[in-house]
Each structure stands twice: as structure tokens, then as C-alpha cells.
Design a protein around this motif. Structure first.
Motif, short mmCIF file in Angstrom:
data_model
loop_
_atom_site.label_atom_id
_atom_site.label_comp_id
_atom_site.label_asym_id
_atom_site.label_seq_id
_atom_site.Cartn_x
_atom_site.Cartn_y
_atom_site.Cartn_z
N ARG A 43 -41.39 54.85 18.58
CA ARG A 43 -41.11 55.59 19.72
C ARG A 43 -40.45 56.67 19.42
O ARG A 43 -40.02 57.35 20.17
CB ARG A 43 -40.55 54.57 20.64
N ARG A 44 -40.03 56.82 18.31
CA ARG A 44 -39.36 58.07 17.86
C ARG A 44 -38.05 58.31 18.51
O ARG A 44 -37.52 59.42 18.75
CB ARG A 44 -40.29 59.39 17.78
N ARG A 45 -37.27 57.29 18.60
CA ARG A 45 -36.14 57.08 19.26
C ARG A 45 -34.87 57.34 18.24
O ARG A 45 -35.09 57.03 17.03
CB ARG A 45 -35.87 55.99 19.98
N SER A 46 -33.57 57.83 18.90
CA SER A 46 -32.52 57.79 17.80
C SER A 46 -32.11 56.36 17.45
O SER A 46 -32.36 55.36 18.02
CB SER A 46 -31.18 58.44 18.60
N LEU A 47 -31.45 56.48 16.12
CA LEU A 47 -30.80 55.09 15.73
C LEU A 47 -29.48 55.02 16.28
O LEU A 47 -28.83 55.66 16.05
CB LEU A 47 -31.08 55.16 14.22
N LEU A 48 -29.31 53.72 16.86
CA LEU A 48 -27.96 53.33 17.44
C LEU A 48 -27.39 52.11 16.53
O LEU A 48 -28.12 51.49 15.60
CB LEU A 48 -28.31 52.67 18.77
N ALA A 49 -26.03 52.06 16.64
CA ALA A 49 -25.45 50.99 15.79
C ALA A 49 -25.88 49.56 16.19
O ALA A 49 -26.04 48.89 15.15
CB ALA A 49 -23.89 51.02 16.02
N ALA A 50 -26.46 49.38 17.06
CA ALA A 50 -26.69 48.01 17.52
C ALA A 50 -28.01 47.31 16.58
O ALA A 50 -27.93 46.33 16.15
CB ALA A 50 -27.50 47.91 19.04
N GLY A 51 -28.63 48.60 16.37
CA GLY A 51 -30.01 48.11 15.49
C GLY A 51 -29.59 47.92 13.68
O GLY A 51 -30.77 47.82 12.99
N ILE A 52 -28.59 48.46 13.48
CA ILE A 52 -28.19 48.33 11.97
C ILE A 52 -27.58 47.04 11.61
O ILE A 52 -26.88 46.25 12.32
CB ILE A 52 -27.13 49.44 11.71
N THR A 53 -28.34 46.50 10.59
CA THR A 53 -27.72 45.16 9.81
C THR A 53 -26.96 45.10 8.34
O THR A 53 -26.22 44.23 8.44
CB THR A 53 -28.81 44.47 9.57
N GLY A 54 -27.08 46.29 8.06
CA GLY A 54 -26.20 46.48 6.72
C GLY A 54 -26.15 48.02 6.27
O GLY A 54 -26.94 48.95 6.75
N VAL A 55 -25.30 48.18 5.57
CA VAL A 55 -25.04 50.02 5.02
C VAL A 55 -24.96 49.68 3.35
O VAL A 55 -23.97 49.00 3.02
CB VAL A 55 -23.85 50.46 5.75
#
Length: 375
Positions: free
Chosen positions: A301-313
Motif C-alpha cells: 500500500r506504499r504507506r509509511s513505516l510506523l514503530a508498531a510494525g517493527i520487530t527488531g533493529v
């Protein structure tokens, strides 16, 4: 007699107004005698004919290190970096002089452009390179490009001129890319072995999924091989640039009627220079691991990435650096400019925006600074 059907990709490369042509070391030189004047002149004959037909031509030429072997009395391509740089220093002059003389037979002026990876990785350098190419072409010159092997190190070198050619093709806004080498086309395996099937047309990425491409040139003079050419062709075609991969000995036909070699259709949309730089030219400084929902939002959907969708760094980076976005399966699905330092993110990942302090309720990677990668 019915005329053979010519693919759309072949028509596109044959009629392209601005083209980038890459030629490998083995197509210009020999281990015993350095540059082969007859081979170089034959290539220039074909390029000059294309110029006379109205096309603007950018040549990406390997051969500097190989051209320096004979003058320095080296029997083979050196393995250590210092001797490679020394050979390039001598050979680059020889190569540039040979091209100037050969193109001079057609009253064409050449301009030498030496690049390191830094020149496309750093955004300001990338724009400067664009301006230089644009002006050279506007003045009617033929830019002759090579990696600056004299100063390139293991950390900053492109690795092969095939990738460099694909990057230059987008940088100059080319309508087609030609990859010329000592192999006449793409094969399903090593063409020197039984059972290898010649592939004439590549309409989509899936057409080459089973190809087993080698990583080294047969002559020992170059650094590429079919694997690097296939990767470069896929990179360019996925960014909207059709590609013809052919033998340098077939340069005349490749650059005129384009009925030889393997044609790669443009499979993706042409990106803006900035988005191409972001997706393919610059280096990533870290990785963000995404859950399936975030991958669907970012890629689908070409949306921005938000913190909620991140599982690791992973990695050590600062806000403004480029990072890779990785799925749960480990596939790099996108690249983007991150809005946080790596030290800030661990306390944010997996949390909804409304659960965060107001000053941290912003995108981790904004959609305008994000490029999905189609593999």
C-alpha cells in the motif's frame, strides 16, 4: 518468407536515443599484449555508427588494469590492491589515449569520467556526476567511464563495471543499456558445458530464476562474469531500462538492428533519480525487521513505516541514514531514510503511536523516503 518477429525490448534498444554501453576487459585486451587495437577500433566503429544515427552514447569501459599489465611487465592480473592501483594508473592513460585516437577517426571527442562508489553513494556527488554527464552529452562528447581503480579500495569499489553501468544508465537517464562481453548471450548454465540452453528473451524476472551464472571471466582479466551481468541487467530492467546482453564481437549488430544476444524487457517503472539512488545506489547503514502487517503496508500500500510494525533493529545508524526493511522471512523488501537514531528505536518498536510520547509520534520511515524493492 515471413520476417522474424522482433520483440518490443529489441525494438526499444534499437531505437533508443540515449544509450549506455558497457564493454569488459576480456573484449579489449589480452594478457600477453595489453590493449588489442583491432578489437578497440571495431567497438568504436559500432559506437560511432550509433552516434551518426542520432543516438547519444555513454561508454563504460573496463580494461585499465589489464592495459597496464604489459607496460609494467606483469604476466597476470595482480591480486593485491596496491599493484592493481599501480596497473590502473598506467593502464588508464593507455586506455584513454587509445579511445581518443580511435573516436578521433570519426571527429568525435571523448571525455574521461572516473568514478568511485562514493560518487553515487553520496547524494551531493551523485548530483554532480549527473551535471557532468549532462553537459558532456550536450556538447556532443562521448563520455568514457571507468571505476577509478587508481584510488578505489576494497571498501569503496563497485566490484565490477556491470553494476557501475546499470547505475550510470539510470544516472544519465538512458533509454537502453548494452552489456558487451566475451559471451554471446545469456545461457541457462555454463555455455561451455553440454545442456546449457541459450536464452534469447527475458520478459520478467521469473524467466531467469533457474539460471546458473558464473562469477568469473574466462580470460582472468576481468572481475565480473555472467553473474554480475545478470544482476546488472535485472537492476536496470527493474528500473525501467531495457537491456541487451551480447558478445562484443557482435557489437555492430547489437548497436544497430539488435537481433543478437539476450534482450531484457523493462519490467518496472522508471524511478526518479532520488528514489533510484535511495533504492540501489547508496549503501544501507542498518536494518529494521518488520512484521507481516508492516510489510503489506509498506510494499503493498506504499504507506509509511510506523514503530508498531517493527520487530527488531540491527546496525548503528543516525536519523537521515538509509536502512533496509526486512520481512520475517529475512527478505529485504524496501529501503528508506530512517527518522530515528538506532539508539532511540529499541524502546519504540512494537508500540502504537498513541502509546508513545507526543514528540515520538512520527513515522520511522516516511512513505516519501521509502522505495519498495521488487525481487
Amino acid at each position: 518468407m515471413t520476417a522474424p518477429v522482433v520483440s518490443q525490448a529489441r525494438n526499444a534498444v534499437a531505437s533508443a536515443n540515449r544509450i549506455v554501453v558497457k564493454v569488459g576487459s576480456s573484449s579489449l585486451t589480452t594478457a600477453e599484449g595489453g590493449l588489442d587495437p583491432a578489437r578497440l577500433d571495431a567497438l568504436v566503429d559500432a559506437l560511432a555508427a550509433r552516434c551518426a544515427a542520432g543516438s547519444q552514447v555513454v561508454l563504460v569501459s573496463s580494461g585499465a588494469i589489464a592495459a597496464g599489465l604489459a607496460p609494467l611487465k606483469l604476466s597476470r592480473r595482480p591480486r593485491d590492491l596496491a599493484t592493481q592501483q599501480a596497473a590502473a594508473s598506467v593502464g588508464q592513460l593507455t586506455l584513454a589515449h587509445a579511445y581518443a585516437n580511435s573516436f578521433g577517426r570519426y571527429a568525435l571527442t571523448v571525455g574521461q569520467v572516473l568514478l568511485t562508489a562514493d560518487d553515487v553513494v553520496r547524494r551531493a556527488h551523485y548530483r554532480n556526476a549527473q551535471r557532468t554527464f549532462s553537459r558532456l552529452l550536450a556538447l556532443g562528447a562521448v563520455p568514457v567511464v571507468n571505476e577509478n581503480d587508481t584510488v578505489a579500495t576494497d571498501e569503496i569499489r563497485f566490484g565490477d563495471n556491470d553494476r557501475l553501468a546499470a547505475l550510470v544508465a539510470h544516472l544519465v537517464g538512458a533509454d537502453a543499456l548494452f552489456l558487451l562481453s566475451d559471451v554471446d548471450a545469456l545461457y541457462s548454465g555454463d555455455p561451455r558445458k553440454p545442456g546449457a540452453v541459450r536464452i534469447s528473451e527475458v520478459a520478467s524476472a521469473s524467466d531467469v530464476d533457474g539460471v546458473k551464472a558464473g562469477t568469473g571471466g574466462a580470460s582472468g582479466l576481468g572481475t565480473g562474469g555472467m553473474a554480475s551481468k545478470l544482476a546488472a541487467a535485472r537492476l536496470a530492467s527493474s528500473a525501467g531500462i531495457p537491456v541487451l546482453l551480447a558478445g562484443a564481437s557482435d557489437a555492430s549488430r547489437a548497436l544497430s538492428v539488435a537481433d543478437v544476444g539476450t534482450a531484457f524487457a523493462a519490467t518496472g517503472s522508471r524511478l526518479t533519480a532520488r528514489r533510484f539512488w535511495l533504492g540501489y545506489a547508496t549503501d544501507a547503514n542498518g536494518r529494521l525487521h518488520l512484521d507481516d502487517g508492516a510489510v503489506a503496508a509498506v510494499v503493498g500500500r506504499r504507506r509509511s513505516l510506523l514503530a508498531a510494525g517493527i520487530t527488531g533493529v540491527d546496525g548503528d545508524f543516525e536519523a537521515g541514514d538509509v536502512v533496509e526493511l526486512v520481512s520475517l522471512a529475512g527478505e529485504v523488501v524496501a529501503r528508506g531514510v530512517v527518522g530515528y537514531d538506532s539508539a532511540e528505536l529499541p524502546s519504540l518498536i512494537g508500540r502504537k503511536s498513541h502509546d508513545l510520547p507526543e514528540e515520538q509520534r512520527r513515522e520511522v520511515v516516511h512513505a516519501d523516503d521509502l522505495v519498495p524493492l521488487h525481487r
